[in-house]
Design a protein around this motif. Structure first.
Motif, PDB file in Angstrom:
ATOM      1  N   SER A 134       0.966  -1.336  -0.018  1.00 42.57           N
ATOM      2  CA  SER A 134       0.096   0.085   0.071  1.00 42.57           C
ATOM      3  C   SER A 134       0.974   1.339  -0.094  1.00 42.57           C
ATOM      4  O   SER A 134       0.705   2.347  -0.659  1.00 42.57           O
ATOM      5  N   GLN A 135       1.937   1.243   0.833  1.00 44.21           N
ATOM      6  CA  GLN A 135       2.882   2.209   0.736  1.00 44.21           C
ATOM      7  C   GLN A 135       3.735   2.522  -0.488  1.00 44.21           C
ATOM      8  O   GLN A 135       3.666   3.490  -1.069  1.00 44.21           O
ATOM      9  N   GLU A 145      -8.673  -1.000  -2.022  1.00 46.60           N
ATOM     10  CA  GLU A 145      -8.480  -0.944  -3.494  1.00 46.60           C
ATOM     11  C   GLU A 145      -7.719  -2.192  -4.076  1.00 46.60           C
ATOM     12  O   GLU A 145      -7.995  -3.056  -5.065  1.00 46.60           O
ATOM     13  N   LEU A 146      -6.449  -2.241  -3.279  1.00 44.96           N
ATOM     14  CA  LEU A 146      -5.516  -3.365  -3.936  1.00 44.96           C
ATOM     15  C   LEU A 146      -6.020  -4.567  -3.753  1.00 44.96           C
ATOM     16  O   LEU A 146      -6.111  -5.549  -4.601  1.00 44.96           O
ATOM     17  N   ASP A 157      -7.786  -1.190   5.467  1.00 45.58           N
ATOM     18  CA  ASP A 157      -6.538  -0.301   5.977  1.00 45.58           C
ATOM     19  C   ASP A 157      -6.691  -0.063   7.407  1.00 45.58           C
ATOM     20  O   ASP A 157      -5.801  -0.098   7.951  1.00 45.58           O
ATOM     21  N   TYR A 158      -7.854  -0.020   8.179  1.00 43.36           N
ATOM     22  CA  TYR A 158      -8.037   0.158   9.525  1.00 43.36           C
ATOM     23  C   TYR A 158      -7.446  -1.285  10.298  1.00 43.36           C
ATOM     24  O   TYR A 158      -6.720  -1.064  11.297  1.00 43.36           O
ATOM     25  N   ILE A 159      -7.924  -2.275   9.709  1.00 46.83           N
ATOM     26  CA  ILE A 159      -7.444  -3.575  10.350  1.00 46.83           C
ATOM     27  C   ILE A 159      -5.953  -3.779  10.189  1.00 46.83           C
ATOM     28  O   ILE A 159      -5.470  -4.264  11.261  1.00 46.83           O
ATOM     29  N   VAL A 160      -5.384  -3.475   9.144  1.00 51.62           N
ATOM     30  CA  VAL A 160      -3.738  -3.869   8.901  1.00 51.62           C
ATOM     31  C   VAL A 160      -2.833  -2.684   9.551  1.00 51.62           C
ATOM     32  O   VAL A 160      -1.820  -3.016  10.116  1.00 51.62           O
ATOM     33  N   LYS A 161      -3.192  -1.417   9.097  1.00 47.49           N
ATOM     34  CA  LYS A 161      -2.233  -0.263   9.634  1.00 47.49           C
ATOM     35  C   LYS A 161      -2.549  -0.084  10.724  1.00 47.49           C
ATOM     36  O   LYS A 161      -3.406  -0.170  11.392  1.00 47.49           O
ATOM     37  N   THR A 162      -1.360   0.493  11.373  1.00 49.99           N
ATOM     38  CA  THR A 162      -1.198   0.949  12.864  1.00 49.99           C
ATOM     39  C   THR A 162      -1.928   2.010  13.169  1.00 49.99           C
ATOM     40  O   THR A 162      -2.695   2.258  14.173  1.00 49.99           O
ATOM     41  N   ASN A 163      -1.688   3.292  12.434  1.00 51.20           N
ATOM     42  CA  ASN A 163      -2.198   4.414  12.504  1.00 51.20           C
ATOM     43  C   ASN A 163      -3.513   4.941  11.517  1.00 51.20           C
ATOM     44  O   ASN A 163      -3.842   5.963  11.453  1.00 51.20           O
ATOM     45  N   TYR A 164      -4.377   3.990  11.153  1.00 50.61           N
ATOM     46  CA  TYR A 164      -5.402   4.320  10.213  1.00 50.61           C
ATOM     47  C   TYR A 164      -6.645   4.634  10.987  1.00 50.61           C
ATOM     48  O   TYR A 164      -7.058   3.643  11.931  1.00 50.61           O
ATOM     49  N   PRO A 165      -7.404   5.265  10.851  1.00 49.90           N
ATOM     50  CA  PRO A 165      -8.650   5.667  11.717  1.00 49.90           C
ATOM     51  C   PRO A 165      -9.763   4.532  11.320  1.00 49.90           C
ATOM     52  O   PRO A 165      -9.754   4.050  10.279  1.00 49.90           O
TER      53      PRO A 165
END
Length: 207
Positions: free
Chosen positions: A51-52, A60-61, A171-179
């Motif tokens: 994603s980065q 989306e991916l 993105d929320y589930i996987v990423k540390t600082n995603y709202p």
């Protein structure tokens, strides 16, 4: 001729070769292409890194969503319930079960780790015990499901199922600082705009 994967199309769009992507993920090109065909085989950390690199949401991916996720982190639990009642097919029995599960899980809402984010969805979106969650998703057994909230998950296959059914963004589930966010997976443009308007209404109400 094999159909091109969605991720490879994103690579082309971003002008990043799959060789570079594979190397960045520390896997072979063949392994990358195999995982593109079966996205559940991607590891959690690979999705975050991909994603980065591609500057594209995991939603989306992996889910090929058409619209951005909707930030609901500022909503109260009551407001979140109203939004989820609009997007999820819950019965009165489901709501009753969720209230009961929440009463039994009165711990502080903590989104700081993958384990806690999975627990948040289990308790506050599904309202299920670990045993009932395992049955709902036909996962291996209770002990497997229980281990998520101690160690998290390594591969994406079960996380993808949780995201699809809960409508909570990958993105929320996987990423540390995603709202905390609602995914647009499976939504028509009308449904998406309706949810977005509802969330905006609640946010403006707080101002």
């Amino acid at each position: 001729m094999q159909e091109e994967s969605y991720i490879s199309k994103i690579c082309q769009k971003k002008n990043i070769s799959e060789n570079i992507l594979a190397s960045s993920l520390n896997i072979t090109l063949n392994k990358l292409r195999r995982r593109e065909r079966n996205v559940g085989e991607f590891k959690v950390n690979e999705c975050e890194k991909m994603s980065q690199i591609l500057d594209t949401s995991i939603d989306e991916l992996i889910l090929e969503t058409k619209f951005p996720s909707i930030d609901v982190s500022m909503l109260s639990m009551q407001q979140l319930d109203q939004v989820t009642s609009f997007v999820l097919n819950y019965t009165s029995l489901d709501w009753s079960e969720r209230d009961k599960t929440r009463r039994l899980n009165k711990h502080k809402l903590d989104h700081s780790s993958l384990q806690n984010r999975l627990r948040f969805i289990r308790v506050n979106i599904f309202g299920l015990s670990l045993q009932k969650l395992a049955l709902k998703f036909r996962f291996d057994d209770y002990s497997t499901t229980s281990s998520w909230e101690n160690r998290g998950l390594v591969y994406m296959n079960q996380i993808i199922e949780i995201s699809k059914i809960s409508q909570i963004s990958l993105d929320y589930i996987v990423k540390t600082n995603y709202p905390l966010s609602i995914s647009s997976y499976g939504m028509s443009k009308f449904q998406y705009n309706a949810v977005k308007s509802m969330v905006e209404y609640y946010k403006n109400e707080e101002k």
